[in-house]
Design an enzyme around this catalytic site. Structure first.
Site, PDB file in Angstrom:
ATOM      1  CG  HIS A 105      -1.930   1.100   1.235  1.00 16.87           C
ATOM      2  ND1 HIS A 105      -2.980   1.146   2.244  1.00 16.87           N
ATOM      3  CD2 HIS A 105      -1.972   2.334   0.432  1.00 16.87           C
ATOM      4  CE1 HIS A 105      -3.726   2.341   1.869  1.00 16.87           C
ATOM      5  NE2 HIS A 105      -2.911   3.109   0.930  1.00 16.87           N
TER       6      HIS A 105
ATOM      7  CG  PHE B 200      -1.745   2.924  -5.461  1.00 20.78           C
ATOM      8  CD1 PHE B 200      -2.078   3.611  -4.707  1.00 20.78           C
ATOM      9  CD2 PHE B 200      -1.705   1.285  -5.706  1.00 20.78           C
ATOM     10  CE1 PHE B 200      -1.818   3.057  -3.026  1.00 20.78           C
ATOM     11  CE2 PHE B 200      -1.843   0.716  -4.264  1.00 20.78           C
ATOM     12  CZ  PHE B 200      -1.888   1.431  -3.002  1.00 20.78           C
TER      13      PHE B 200
ATOM     14  CD  GLU C 140       0.355   5.386  -1.112  1.00 26.36           C
ATOM     15  OE1 GLU C 140       1.280   5.397  -0.206  1.00 26.36           O
ATOM     16  OE2 GLU C 140      -0.728   5.315  -0.941  1.00 26.36           O
TER      17      GLU C 140
ATOM     18  CG  HIS D 191       2.364   8.682   2.084  1.00 27.10           C
ATOM     19  ND1 HIS D 191       2.064   9.120   3.509  1.00 27.10           N
ATOM     20  CD2 HIS D 191       1.405   8.322   1.521  1.00 27.10           C
ATOM     21  CE1 HIS D 191       0.778   8.813   3.411  1.00 27.10           C
ATOM     22  NE2 HIS D 191       0.286   8.363   2.288  1.00 27.10           N
TER      23      HIS D 191
END
Ligand SMILES: *[C@@H]1O[C@H](CO)[C@@H](O)[C@H](O)[C@H]1NC(C)=O
Ligand SMILES: *[C@@H]1O[C@H](CO)[C@@H](O)[C@H](O)[C@H]1NC(C)=O
Ligand SMILES: *[C@@H]1O[C@H](CO)[C@@H](O)[C@H](O)[C@H]1NC(C)=O
Ligand SMILES: *[C@@H]1O[C@H](CO)[C@@H](O)[C@H](O)[C@H]1NC(C)=O
Length: 227
Positions: free
Chosen positions: A61, A111, A115, A119
């Site tokens: 994830h 995705f 990310e 992050h």
């Protein structure tokens, strides 16, 4: 001579302090893996990527910079957005190990963009984009969750397992205590959804967590659905 020397020392001190400042941007990473069976069997459902149904394995994830007080930095550098060319050599490995199950069906680019932008840019002083994605792929290989669980007789077969047996199995195999996040399937069964492990700021070594993620919310007995 004297003043030149002290100027050099001043410059070194400034450099040292600013490197400390950059390094203290975050305290550790959460490395988060998700079980696709538990993503897909909820009332919300999932969509397979164009490459087809992902392997029956945990998927990445994210690798999330976090602080010891539980807070976390996000969206740290809008000037360094996800650049697909930086990870072109990792593309097939990302498709296999970091698939998107979101709807509508997506090839993963959106995705990985999310990310990295949210992050990854917060740890860019330690890991550039390529190294960030490589670090997550290495961690997935290293933690080998499915194998860790299988060696304790815990398999994705729809059966119910003790939460502490799951935690102990991963600890036995990887040496550190994970946090487990659960969700509910369509019939309301509490199930193994995500596994959080803590990693040092280099992005390569597992460590014991200093703080539990807010998502950890499982019943004592949880199911491990097939995928
Ligand atoms: C994306 O990365 C490639 C390869 O490193 C580089 O040549 C290109 O300039 C980058 N694109 C942007 C918009 O930064
Ligand atoms: C995963 O690690 C093993 C060694 O533990 C290695 O043989 C294998 O090539 C690695 N796979 C990937 C995809 O990095
Ligand atoms: C499951 O764990 C609980 C404590 O968390 C323990 O009391 C119980 O005996 C365990 N059940 C099995 C079947 O191991
Ligand atoms: C997990 O492993 C670590 C390191 O070996 C140990 O300190 C810790 O007590 C273990 N935790 C559990 C729940 O077994």
């Amino acid at each position: 001579m004297k003043s030149k020397g002290s100027l050099l020392i001043k410059l070194l001190i400034i450099q040292y302090l600013s490197s400390l400042f950059v390094a203290q941007n975050f305290d550790f990473f959460y490395f988060v893996q998700q079980w696709p069976g538990s993503y897909c069997d909820t009332s919300q459902g999932c969509c397979y990527p164009p490459t087809g149904k992902p392997a029956s394995d945990f998927g990445i994830h994210g690798l999330w910079p976090n602080n010891n007080d539980g807070s976390y930095p996000s969206n740290c550098d809008p000037n360094n957005p996800f650049n697909q060319s930086e990870v072109s050599d990792l593309m097939s490995s990302l498709e296999t190990n970091w698939p998107s199950l979101a709807c509508p069906s997506s090839d993963g680019i959106s995705f990985w963009t999310h990310e990295w932008d949210k992050h990854g840019t917060c740890s860019e002083s330690v890991l550039d984009e390529h190294d960030y994605f490589q670090a997550a792929l290495n961690l997935k290989n290293k933690t080998n969750l499915l194998q860790a669980l299988a060696s304790a007789g815990i398999n994705p077969n729809g059966e119910s397992y003790n939460l502490s047996d799951i935690i102990n199995a991963i600890n036995q195999s990887d040496g550190f205590t994970p946090s487990i996040e659960c969700n509910d399937d369509e019939s309301g069964n509490n199930q193994l959804y995500q596994v959080y492990m803590c990693v040092d700021t280099s992005g390569s070594n597992l460590i014991e967590c200093s703080v539990s993620p807010t998502g950890a919310n499982c019943a004592n007995q949880i199911t491990f659905p097939a995928f």
